[in-house]
Design a protein around this motif. Structure first.
Motif, PDB file in Angstrom:
ATOM      1  N   HIS A 113      32.345 -93.732 -94.911  1.00  0.00           N
ATOM      2  CA  HIS A 113      31.734 -93.825 -96.099  1.00  0.00           C
ATOM      3  C   HIS A 113      30.358 -93.297 -96.074  1.00  0.00           C
ATOM      4  O   HIS A 113      30.213 -92.474 -97.067  1.00  0.00           O
ATOM      5  CB  HIS A 113      31.758 -95.473 -96.322  1.00  0.00           C
ATOM      6  N   ALA A 114      29.480 -93.696 -95.488  1.00  0.00           N
ATOM      7  CA  ALA A 114      28.101 -93.282 -95.440  1.00  0.00           C
ATOM      8  C   ALA A 114      27.388 -93.123 -94.028  1.00  0.00           C
ATOM      9  O   ALA A 114      26.347 -93.192 -93.759  1.00  0.00           O
ATOM     10  CB  ALA A 114      27.288 -94.069 -96.444  1.00  0.00           C
ATOM     11  N   CYS A 116      27.301 -95.150 -91.124  1.00  0.00           N
ATOM     12  CA  CYS A 116      27.041 -96.255 -90.091  1.00  0.00           C
ATOM     13  C   CYS A 116      27.920 -96.428 -89.287  1.00  0.00           C
ATOM     14  O   CYS A 116      28.965 -95.944 -88.885  1.00  0.00           O
ATOM     15  CB  CYS A 116      27.068 -97.449 -91.044  1.00  0.00           C
ATOM     16  N   CYS A 129      32.106-102.268 -90.895  1.00  0.00           N
ATOM     17  CA  CYS A 129      31.016-101.545 -90.909  1.00  0.00           C
ATOM     18  C   CYS A 129      30.001-102.396 -91.451  1.00  0.00           C
ATOM     19  O   CYS A 129      30.117-103.186 -92.659  1.00  0.00           O
ATOM     20  CB  CYS A 129      31.088-100.345 -92.079  1.00  0.00           C
ATOM     21  N   SER A 134      33.086-101.886 -95.318  1.00  0.00           N
ATOM     22  CA  SER A 134      34.408-101.192 -95.110  1.00  0.00           C
ATOM     23  C   SER A 134      35.130-101.739 -93.936  1.00  0.00           C
ATOM     24  O   SER A 134      34.196-102.526 -93.006  1.00  0.00           O
ATOM     25  CB  SER A 134      34.354 -99.733 -94.865  1.00  0.00           C
TER      26      SER A 134
END
Ligand code: FES
Length: 170
Positions: A113-114, A116, A129, A134
């Motif tokens: 997703h981003a 992490c 996450c 997520s």
């Protein structure tokens, strides 16, 4: 030594002995004989605002081929234990979960997703996450949004003596 970037010359430099490198991975100045590994990095943006949120190493560029001893990772000596391997042991964070006496699961731990780093939840038996919630299965599949892209599964094998394990990306 940790490298730095010199914006005046647009070169990557080593403060210890003066080696210099171009940003496309060429040695520009000795004493280095070879350039450090080159990574592909992608910018992850907020889908709504277009604002840059973070940078993430392109998982396709993150190659893993490492053999490690269980004695250095006590958490992997018991079923249900897990560890996150980080650079410089591996090129990108890798999560390893002890599935049984004879099996390990290993995945690229960078949330798609981003960016992490995901963690293993022994209670739920999945990967979670901490940033936006997520969740992924141990096969990498997405179990809960906002992520929509699976984690990359790696090959993990235990040596016949049970003393070491090998993680390999395809
Ligand atoms: Fe957003 Fe993982 S970085 S859910």
């Amino acid at each position: 030594c940790p490298l730095g970037f010199n914006p005046k010359d647009m070169l990557v430099e080593c403060p210890c002995h003066g080696s210099r490198f171009t940003t496309d991975g060429q040695v520009q100045h000795a004493p280095a004989l070879a350039a450090p590994p080159l990574y592909s990095v992608k910018v992850i943006t907020d889908p709504t605002t277009g604002e840059a949120l973070t940078l993430a190493i392109d998982t396709n560029a993150c190659m893993v081929d490492v053999t490690l001893n269980f004695s250095d990772y006590p958490d992997l000596q018991v079923t249900g234990g897990s560890v996150v391997l980080n650079p410089p042991t591996v090129m990108c964070p890798v999560i390893v979960v002890r599935k049984s006496n004879t099996e390990l699961d290993a995945l690229d731990a960078t949330c798609t997703h981003a960016g992490c780093t995901v963690a293993f939840s022994a209670g739920n038996g999945d990967l979670e996450c901490p940033c936006h919630g997520s969740r992924y299965g141990l096969d990498g599949s997405v179990l809960a949004p906002p992520s929509t892209v699976p984690l990359r599964k790696l090959t993990a094998t235990i040596d016949p003596t049970g003393t070491s394990f090998h993680i390999l990306s395809m």
